[in-house]
Design a protein around this motif. Structure first.
Motif, short mmCIF file in Angstrom:
data_model
loop_
_atom_site.label_atom_id
_atom_site.label_comp_id
_atom_site.label_asym_id
_atom_site.label_seq_id
_atom_site.Cartn_x
_atom_site.Cartn_y
_atom_site.Cartn_z
N THR A 1 -4.03 7.89 -9.22
CA THR A 1 -3.11 6.96 -8.58
C THR A 1 -1.71 7.24 -9.11
N SER A 2 -0.78 7.51 -8.19
CA SER A 2 0.57 7.88 -8.60
C SER A 2 1.58 7.19 -7.69
N ASP B 1 -9.05 0.73 -10.29
CA ASP B 1 -7.91 1.17 -9.49
C ASP B 1 -6.62 0.93 -10.28
N ASP C 1 -13.65 0.39 -7.77
CA ASP C 1 -12.40 -0.31 -7.50
C ASP C 1 -11.95 -1.18 -8.67
N THR D 1 -10.42 9.65 -9.79
CA THR D 1 -9.36 9.28 -8.87
C THR D 1 -8.02 9.43 -9.58
N ARG E 1 -3.43 6.70 -3.90
CA ARG E 1 -4.66 6.80 -4.67
C ARG E 1 -5.49 7.93 -4.06
N THR E 2 -5.64 9.01 -4.80
CA THR E 2 -6.29 10.21 -4.31
C THR E 2 -7.69 10.30 -4.91
N GLY F 1 -3.53 0.98 -9.20
CA GLY F 1 -2.40 0.79 -8.28
C GLY F 1 -1.28 -0.05 -8.85
N ASP G 1 0.82 -1.20 0.00
CA ASP G 1 0.00 0.00 0.00
C ASP G 1 0.86 1.25 0.00
#
Length: 417
Positions: free
Chosen positions: A69-70, A114, A111, A67, A8-9, A116, A3
């Motif tokens: 994600t970086s 996502d 989700d 969202t 993830r904003t 990620g 994590d």
């Protein structure tokens, strides 16, 4: 993946919109909305294939959310020189995702989408945005809605990304649009829209059903009149539940009339001030984007046969995806685009659907919790899905960096020109 490797904003509000009005940018780059809503919608017609989403989101018309994600690590390079010759801070390639769902269901903040693993493994920034759906996004009715509001929402998300992604470590000069199904159709339409020119560099079109791309304005207006007659009230003030009920009735009538279970009642409309007519040649006066396109070998196994859409899965997939997308490739290349094609042949053991529509999404986005018990994944555990997905994520990220996905790993097959 730890994590701690990515942030993830979101959800973040990238725009606001009154019902049937164009979106308005949010000052200051958007505000967090912890319980972000998704556009009012019916259950997905692909629930039997994908399974329903496990993260149940409230539905509401304040739904223009995304969202980001970086990677948590700092950008490795500090400065480079932009195209205009001015020094600017370097950033990572950006992939902006638009979901599918037949312009009727789905949401970017689910989700399922996502980014990620993609961000952590490939050192890229992933943005996933929502847009208005169904009648709320695409109704054409005189005095009420001009249509194409969902497309305007996507354009607003693209502008938000250009203006704000640097604060998340992304390069606003290197944005790749990525979309699946209706999301891929949307990206093709953005390529045709003068207002979107210069806002992105590359495009990935995953299983774009080009028969859904646009409809004539006269046809959309007639559908709007049918919808309004069934509603019996003012669409501008009717409760969302009433709009959805009438939308379902309109869809059922369209299916009986056309014999097609694929084309939704509401979608993009051609020949407007936003979107040129379907016969307008594709041109890129300011430089053609790089394009990666493809389909899944058994895409049409996800959809029932209609009276006018008969034949086995292979023939229906050839007719709906392979033939139109091959013609699109030729059009793009004539317009100067550098184009790469793929076919996905991945058939998870135990799945009755084979290489079906949407089966590539868990190879690119989402994680084990989001995709648990998805019927299209058959008996595979997540470690096996993830192992196949690493090659797909690497190819998509390579394309976002350079415009070339490199040698495609199995089960992807590169398509010859």
């Amino acid at each position: 993946m730890s994590d701690a490797t990515v942030f993830r904003t979101g959800p973040l509000r990238f725009a606001t919109a009154e019902r049937f009005a164009p979106p308005r940018p949010v000052p200051g780059g958007g505000a967090a909305v912890p319980d972000g809503a998704i556009c009012p919608q019916p259950p997905s017609r692909l629930d039997a294939v994908m399974g329903p989403p496990h993260d149940r989101r409230p539905q509401g018309e304040d739904c223009l959310h995304l969202t980001v994600t970086s990677p948590a690590a700092p950008v490795s390079e500090t400065w480079n020189v932009g195209a205009a010759g001015n020094a600017r801070e370097a950033g990572r390639p950006v992939l902006l995702w638009f979901h599918g769902g037949g312009f009727s269901s789905g949401a970017g903040i689910l989700d399922w989408y996502d980014g990620g693993s993609l961000a952590a493994e490939q050192d890229v920034v992933v943005v996933s945005a929502g847009y208005r759906l169904g009648a709320l996004g695409y109704l054409v009715l005189d005095g009420v809605s001009e249509g194409n509001l969902g497309l305007r929402d996507q354009l607003a998300a693209l502008r938000w990304t250009r203006d704000n992604i640097a604060r998340y470590g992304g390069d606003p000069g290197n944005i790749t649009l990525v979309g699946q199904s209706a999301g891929a159709v949307s990206i093709l339409l953005l390529m045709r829209m003068p207002e979107a020119r210069g806002l992105f560099r590359r495009a990935v079109l995953q299983s774009a059903p080009l028969s859904l791309a646009t409809r004539p304005r006269a046809e959309a207006r007639e559908t709007g009149r049918v919808f309004a007659a069934h509603l019996g009230g003012d669409p501008r003030t009717a409760p969302p539940a009433d709009l959805l009920a009438v939308q379902a009735r309109t869809a059922a009538e369209q299916q009986r009339r056309t014999g097609s279970f694929l084309v939704p009642p509401f979608g993009p409309v051609e020949g407007t001030d936003l979107l040129p007519g379907a016969g307008t040649p594709l041109t890129f006066d300011d430089g053609a984007p790089d394009v990666l396109y493809g389909w899944n070998a058994d895409d049409m196994s996800a959809f029932p046969e209609g009276p006018r859409d008969t034949g086995g899965t292979a023939e229906r997939t050839r007719r709906t995806y392979e033939a139109p997308l091959s013609a699109l490739r030729a059009e793009l290349e004539r317009a100067g685009a550098r184009v790469h094609g793929y076919r996905l042949d991945w058939r998870p053991p135990g799945s009755p659907y084979g290489a079906t529509h949407c089966v590539e999404i868990p190879l690119l986005l989402g994680a084990a919790d989001a995709w648990r018990d998805a019927p299209m994944l058959g008996r595979l555990d997540w470690a096996e899905v993830d192992a196949v997905g690493r090659g797909v994520r690497e190819a998509w990220a390579s394309f976002a960096r350079t415009g070339d996905p490199g040698p495609l790993p199995a089960p992807l097959t590169a398509l010859a020109r």
